[in-house]
Design a protein around this motif. Structure first.
Motif, short mmCIF file in Angstrom:
data_model
loop_
_atom_site.label_atom_id
_atom_site.label_comp_id
_atom_site.label_asym_id
_atom_site.label_seq_id
_atom_site.Cartn_x
_atom_site.Cartn_y
_atom_site.Cartn_z
N GLN A 119 40.43 35.97 50.50
CA GLN A 119 41.01 34.81 49.85
C GLN A 119 41.33 35.12 48.39
O GLN A 119 40.51 35.68 47.67
CB GLN A 119 40.07 33.61 49.96
CG GLN A 119 39.92 33.14 51.41
CD GLN A 119 39.00 31.95 51.55
OE1 GLN A 119 37.86 32.10 51.93
NE2 GLN A 119 39.51 30.76 51.26
N LYS A 120 42.53 34.71 47.98
CA LYS A 120 42.97 34.88 46.59
C LYS A 120 42.79 33.54 45.88
O LYS A 120 43.48 32.57 46.18
CB LYS A 120 44.43 35.32 46.54
CG LYS A 120 44.96 35.59 45.15
CD LYS A 120 46.40 36.10 45.20
CE LYS A 120 46.92 36.43 43.80
NZ LYS A 120 48.32 36.93 43.87
N VAL A 121 41.87 33.50 44.95
CA VAL A 121 41.51 32.26 44.27
C VAL A 121 42.09 32.30 42.86
O VAL A 121 41.69 33.12 42.03
CB VAL A 121 39.98 32.07 44.23
CG1 VAL A 121 39.63 30.71 43.65
CG2 VAL A 121 39.40 32.22 45.63
N ILE A 122 43.07 31.43 42.59
CA ILE A 122 43.83 31.46 41.34
C ILE A 122 43.33 30.32 40.44
O ILE A 122 43.38 29.15 40.81
CB ILE A 122 45.34 31.30 41.60
CG1 ILE A 122 45.82 32.40 42.56
CG2 ILE A 122 46.12 31.37 40.29
CD1 ILE A 122 47.27 32.22 42.99
N PHE A 123 42.88 30.68 39.23
CA PHE A 123 42.36 29.72 38.27
C PHE A 123 43.45 29.41 37.25
O PHE A 123 43.98 30.31 36.60
CB PHE A 123 41.11 30.26 37.58
CG PHE A 123 39.96 30.43 38.51
CD1 PHE A 123 39.01 29.43 38.67
CD2 PHE A 123 39.82 31.60 39.26
CE1 PHE A 123 37.96 29.58 39.55
CE2 PHE A 123 38.76 31.76 40.14
CZ PHE A 123 37.82 30.75 40.28
N SER A 124 43.78 28.14 37.09
CA SER A 124 44.81 27.74 36.14
C SER A 124 44.27 27.87 34.72
O SER A 124 43.06 27.99 34.49
CB SER A 124 45.29 26.32 36.41
OG SER A 124 44.22 25.41 36.26
N GLU A 125 45.18 27.79 33.75
CA GLU A 125 44.79 28.01 32.36
C GLU A 125 44.33 26.73 31.67
O GLU A 125 44.05 26.75 30.47
CB GLU A 125 45.97 28.63 31.59
CG GLU A 125 46.34 30.03 32.10
CD GLU A 125 47.48 30.66 31.33
OE1 GLU A 125 48.06 29.96 30.47
OE2 GLU A 125 47.78 31.83 31.58
#
Length: 597
Positions: A119-125
């Motif tokens: 799983q690719k977990v993308i954290f926003s800024e």
């Protein structure tokens, strides 16, 4: 020679500029972190009961994921356990990437035993603070969960004085038996009760007030005069919780991955799914002090069906002194039914609303929804007899998980999986919180979703009801987004008077908020994250009974505002979702089949 030196200088300058550009790109894109989550059936002993339960990396709670804001985590989930599971990254916005969001049969299907899924977990800024991860299939999240720490970007710091130390505190529950086996048994019987936990835990332990506790309480060792940041997660299955530390004040500085104005308090009320960042200064006489939790109960007091125990951990000062025979319990910890304490605490939260951390509250609303949250009934015929079955609903719709992933059906234009007619309003208006002349509590099981255009501004008023005289709090959670809690009150929402009291300046920004018992809550958000996103009550009892729906947010018309393509591999939908009411359209066959399991 001069030309050679000039050429070397130019080359050096170009290298410096290139390195700077690479650094800028790295900062803009964030770093990538890699984790291995290995799910195994592992033995744990609590309350003098040894049980085998599914856990990540053989730990309860599971490992902490550390990232900086704007980073990405690549997490390889290997299932070496005995049953399928999915993992959800609670509160992580996952920009344009619902493929790794995790809810079973909504955005993916279960990772079956002997298989894996990366799983690719993308954290926003725009998120910093504490979030968490947990299983999102049947009731496995009782044992499969852990914290996520989102640190400030490199070169920046907290909007409060740097603490001397940090600690993750996960509040959860313990079941002596396998909670999934109990759940399956309960749901095939007509009253559709769900299992109650046997104890609460703080970082995996119920503490030393519980009879027959074979493990010591969790201890946090501190130095006198120093300040610590506690990252608190409520991972309990069905319980809002009070939390306090004896003789110590708490300063709330964040919730759900966003900063808040500092709130000094002597207790917390934290609902399932919520996280809080809390500062504590070790400024009392060096000794041992209890930190304690107990349930905040909003059901009818005549119903004894809750876990009426107090879990404890120990705040232990470092130094040379004689420990007390027993630590002191916090006198500020509210009692189970202290409704005013629970509601007063929540009403004090405010966004930081600073230039560095603004509160971008939508001022002009393009779409309004009014959603009732209720405990209801469905009826079906079993052996010629009409049998009522308990359900929970949003606008009288009890959500049915489909046979395949809604996200996959949406992306591939597969018909017949869901309908797009989730209603903006309930079927009728009445005295929602009254006790007399309540309408029939019959509801409709269905897979209905709400479709929204990119960049709409949305206001939702959630209204609690007293149908079946079963009013209680409903902590509702939205995947893929945070929202601003602009108003909250008791009784029936007044669409003319109540909006005049909205806080549109510094309301708290959250991903989970409770609909108060016999009351309402109003939220606002901008719909700018395309994809398929689940709305549901974070009391798993109510989620299991159908208190959920799905938002489908359309693309924005550019590659940067459009849903990302799926990864090369997604777990196939080989088994039906276990979190669902049964299909009452063919009730006789379904019930007879289930009874033979």
């Amino acid at each position: 020679m001069a030309l050679e030196k000039m050429g070397s200088a130019v080359q050096f300058l170009l290298l410096v500029l290139l390195s700077g550009l690479m650094l800028v790109c790295r900062i803009a894109e964030g770093d990538t972190h890699y984790y291995d989550f290995v799910l195994k059936d592992t033995n744990f002993t609590r309350l003098c009961v040894t049980k085998t339960m599914l856990a990540v990396n053989e730990s309860f709670p599971g490992p902490v994921v550390y990232v900086h804001t704007g980073d990405t985590a690549i997490i390889n989930v290997q299932n070496e356990g005995s049953h399928g599971v999915t993992i959800h990254w609670h509160g992580v916005k996952q920009p344009r990437n619902p493929w790794s969001d995790g809810p079973d049969h909504i955005t993916q299907c279960q990772i079956q035993p002997g298989t894996s899924f990366t799983q690719k977990v993308i954290f926003s800024e725009d998120q910093e603070g504490t979030l968490w991860w947990h299983a999102h299939s049947d009731w496995t999240r009782a044992t499969v969960h852990g914290a996520i720490v989102v640190l400030p970007a490199e070169g920046t710091t907290y909007p409060f004085p740097q603490p001397d130390g940090e600690e993750v505190i996960v509040l959860a529950c313990w079941y002596d038996a396998d909670q999934n086996v109990e759940l399956e048994y309960d749901l095939i019987h007509y009253n559709a009760t769900t299992p109650e936990s046997d104890a609460y835990t703080i970082n995996g332990f119920p503490g030393d007030l519980v009879a027959c506790s074979s493990e010591p309480a969790y201890s946090l060792v501190v130095d006198y005069g120093k300040t610590y940041l506690l990252r608190i997660v409520n991972a309990a299955m069905n319980s809002e919780l009070f939390f306090a530390i004896s003789e110590h004040n708490l300063t709330v500085v964040g919730t759900d991955g966003t900063y808040t104005k500092p709130l000094v308090t002597n207790y917390l009320m934290i609902t399932p799914g919520q996280t809080m960042d809390v500062l504590i200064t070790a400024n009392q006489t060096p000794s041992y002090y209890y930190m304690a939790i107990r349930q905040f109960v909003t059901i009818d007091p005549s119903i004894p069906d809750f876990t009426n125990m107090t879990a404890t951990a120990i705040l232990q000062y470092r130094g040379n002194y004689t420990p007390p025979a027993s630590p002191s319990l916090p006198t500020t910890l509210p009692t189970f039914y202290q409704l005013d304490a629970g509601y007063n605490f929540t009403s004090k939260l405010r966004s930081l609303a600073s230039p560095e951390h603004p509160a971008n509250v939508p001022q002009n609303v393009t779409t309004r929804m009014f959603i009732t949250a209720s405990i209801n009934l469905v009826s079906y015929t079993f052996e010629g007899i009409i049998v009522p079955h308990i359900a929970s609903t949003l606008n009288n719709i009890s959500f049915m998980d489909p046979s395949s992933s809604i996200l996959d059906a949406y992306y591939r234009h597969i018909s017949g999986v869901y309908t797009t007619d989730f209603p903006d309003d309930p079927p009728s208006f009445f005295d929602f919180t009254g006790v007399d002349d309540l309408p029939s509590a019959i509801t409709k099981p269905a897979t209905k979703v709400k479709v929204l255009n990119y960049n709409e501004t949305l206001e939702i008023v959630f209204q609690g009801t007293n149908l079946l005289t079963s009013a209680e709090d409903h902590p509702v959670h939205l995947h893929g987004y945070t929202f601003f809690v602009v108003g909250m009150g008791f009784g029936n929402f007044d669409p003319v008077a109540d909006p005049k009291g909205y806080n549109l300046v510094d309301p708290p920004e959250q991903n989970t908020v409770r609909v108060p018992k016999n009351g309402w809550v109003a939220i606002r958000l901008r719909v700018d994250n395309p994809g398929v996103w689940l709305w549901h009550c974070h009391l798993d009892r109510h989620f299991t009974w159908g208190m959920a729906t799905v938002f489908i947010v359309k693309d924005g018309g550019t590659p940067e505002t459009s849903l990302l393509p799926p990864p090369d591999y997604m777990p196939p939908c080989t088994t039906p979702s276990p979190i669902r009411l049964e299909d009452f359209n063919d009730a006789d066959g379904v019930v007879n089949t289930i009874s033979k399991i």
